[in-house]
Design an enzyme around this catalytic site. Sequence first.
Site, PDB file in Angstrom:
ATOM      1  N   VAL A  35     -15.289 108.731  13.353  1.00  0.00           N
ATOM      2  CA  VAL A  35     -15.723 108.241  14.662  1.00  0.00           C
ATOM      3  C   VAL A  35     -15.602 109.355  15.697  1.00  0.00           C
ATOM      4  O   VAL A  35     -14.793 110.260  15.546  1.00  0.00           O
ATOM      5  CB  VAL A  35     -14.884 107.026  15.135  1.00  0.00           C
ATOM      6  CG1 VAL A  35     -15.079 105.841  14.212  1.00  0.00           C
ATOM      7  CG2 VAL A  35     -13.400 107.383  15.246  1.00  0.00           C
ATOM      8  N   ASP A  69      -0.571 125.552  13.298  1.00  0.00           N
ATOM      9  CA  ASP A  69       0.060 126.878  13.391  1.00  0.00           C
ATOM     10  C   ASP A  69       1.325 126.963  12.530  1.00  0.00           C
ATOM     11  O   ASP A  69       2.354 127.476  12.968  1.00  0.00           O
ATOM     12  CB  ASP A  69       0.380 127.228  14.840  1.00  0.00           C
ATOM     13  CG  ASP A  69       0.679 128.713  15.028  1.00  0.00           C
ATOM     14  OD1 ASP A  69       0.360 129.494  14.117  1.00  0.00           O
ATOM     15  OD2 ASP A  69       1.261 129.079  16.070  1.00  0.00           O
ATOM     16  N   ASN A  87      10.752 134.720  18.705  1.00  0.00           N
ATOM     17  CA  ASN A  87      11.308 133.426  18.307  1.00  0.00           C
ATOM     18  C   ASN A  87      10.289 132.571  17.557  1.00  0.00           C
ATOM     19  O   ASN A  87      10.655 131.567  16.943  1.00  0.00           O
ATOM     20  CB  ASN A  87      11.791 132.626  19.523  1.00  0.00           C
ATOM     21  CG  ASN A  87      13.233 132.911  19.885  1.00  0.00           C
ATOM     22  OD1 ASN A  87      13.518 133.442  20.943  1.00  0.00           O
ATOM     23  ND2 ASN A  87      14.134 132.535  18.996  1.00  0.00           N
ATOM     24  N   SER A  88       9.013 132.931  17.637  1.00  0.00           N
ATOM     25  CA  SER A  88       7.969 132.136  16.997  1.00  0.00           C
ATOM     26  C   SER A  88       8.269 131.928  15.519  1.00  0.00           C
ATOM     27  O   SER A  88       8.555 132.873  14.794  1.00  0.00           O
ATOM     28  CB  SER A  88       6.606 132.824  17.142  1.00  0.00           C
ATOM     29  OG  SER A  88       6.138 132.735  18.453  1.00  0.00           O
ATOM     30  N   HIS A  99       0.643 132.139  13.112  1.00  0.00           N
ATOM     31  CA  HIS A  99       0.279 133.337  13.886  1.00  0.00           C
ATOM     32  C   HIS A  99       1.257 134.494  13.664  1.00  0.00           C
ATOM     33  O   HIS A  99       0.937 135.637  13.978  1.00  0.00           O
ATOM     34  CB  HIS A  99       0.154 133.003  15.385  1.00  0.00           C
ATOM     35  CG  HIS A  99       1.455 132.808  16.102  1.00  0.00           C
ATOM     36  ND1 HIS A  99       1.966 131.569  16.401  1.00  0.00           N
ATOM     37  CD2 HIS A  99       2.350 133.701  16.590  1.00  0.00           C
ATOM     38  CE1 HIS A  99       3.108 131.705  17.054  1.00  0.00           C
ATOM     39  NE2 HIS A  99       3.363 132.988  17.184  1.00  0.00           N
TER      40      HIS A  99
END
Length: 503
Positions: free
Chosen positions: A292, A160, A234-235, A130
């Site tokens: 499944v 992400d 900080n991401s 992101h």
Amino acid sequence: MITGFVRFGRLLPLAVAGGLFVLTAGTPVPASARGPEGIADTAEKVIDAVVNISTSQTLKNRDRDEDAAPKKNGREKGDPRLPPDSPFNELFDEFFKNRRGDKSPQQHKVNSLGSGFIIDTDGFVVTNNHVIADADEINVILNDGSKIKAELIGRDKKSDLAVLKFQPPEKKLTAVKFGDSDKLRLGEWVVAIGNPFSLGGTVTAGIVSARNRDINSGPYDNYIQTDAAINRGNSGGPLFNLEGEVVGVNTAIISPSGGSIGIGFAVPSNTVVGIVNQLRQYKEVRRGWLGVRIQQVTDEIADSLGIKPPRGALVAGVDDKGPAKPAGIEAGDVIISFDGKAIREMKDLPRAVADAPVGKNVDVVFIRKGKEETRKVTLGRLDDGEKLAEASLKVPEPEVEKTVTQKALGLDLASLGKDLRTRYKIKEKVKGVVIVGVDRNSDAAERRLSAGDVIVEVAQEAVNSPADVKTRIDKLKKDGKKSVLLQVSNGEGELRFVALSVD
């Protein structure tokens, strides 16, 4: 009243009015309150490997048609409203007049900053997807301020994560290594380094608050929770242990204001490593596929199946073209182990399958009618369109005239004939007993059973008539069972399991 300041994610009291103690500026703070002495050494060793990620995106303003937007007092809808005697009216009137007169599309750039870290001295960087999503241009800013253009190698939206590559400068880069996130202990100190609020490289520290957190952000949630301050910017930055190893990638926070309140989440390094390796090798992530559909094993379902304690992932359906089908896995099986990894709850299975290499032969251990069985499965590759979520619970409930032939457990049941198939749009492949009514005050209503659902099995035995259902339930009551497990299908043939009380 307590006043204080935040240090390493902790609030240190300065004074307590009317309390038993006062901590003044002249009172030395115990070493244990400041955290371990190794934080500064760790930060000094790894900070040059942490980079800022600068991105820009060119946006085109939406064309404005003077006739398309309603006006009031000569202004377009959405223009600022000012009092009639405001001295700014003339200024704004001229501004909006000029804007409406220019019909050519306008462009402007949007810039943003995030964080990342160097994992290879050849210039490979890990960050969040992101951070760089939809960017037209990506630049890596080193700790010394050098700004270098980077290219996107690969991204994975589900986790992400993204990998970038830039041309290293003449000086040697500092790269960091991944640690083993499975070895993290609750209460262990960790260090976060990043670019919060675009202020530049910043170091914060805290402890591991929890592991294996599911915040409902994706199918493979398995976050480390920490109280180390993680803020906007900080991401994509690293979470280090005190050995200077990356144990996580800071990705999300819970905060009403956008600032840290001590609840931050990082993708564990053991998840990151596999994804990064695939992005570098294939420029995409290739996940395993079992084929499944699964449900959570609730206390009621576990009781009806005789599974103690409740555990595993209940197979609600098997894809006819999936790897599980030829291996002999069936709806109603409860998978308790996959490739040597214990499956304690439903969400453990998608993670384990996704982490396994495509084409690998794995052992799948499951419980069927009270007995453990093991089957070999050759994993396929998960396509983006495959559904590994739990069975859907949303089924139409048409307003129709009821055709009641039998009542049981708050359900009105009927044989599945041609008329009812047409009424409820039930496909020919679906076999069983159709529900034509549900008592609103019954356990069945709470479990979201509705008219048009078809009971396929009762206690893992097929039923073909309302009498079969009633007979099976009466026998279970006689045997002292407290609940009964129903296998239920919607009109399309999608299966799920529902446990109902027999009292």
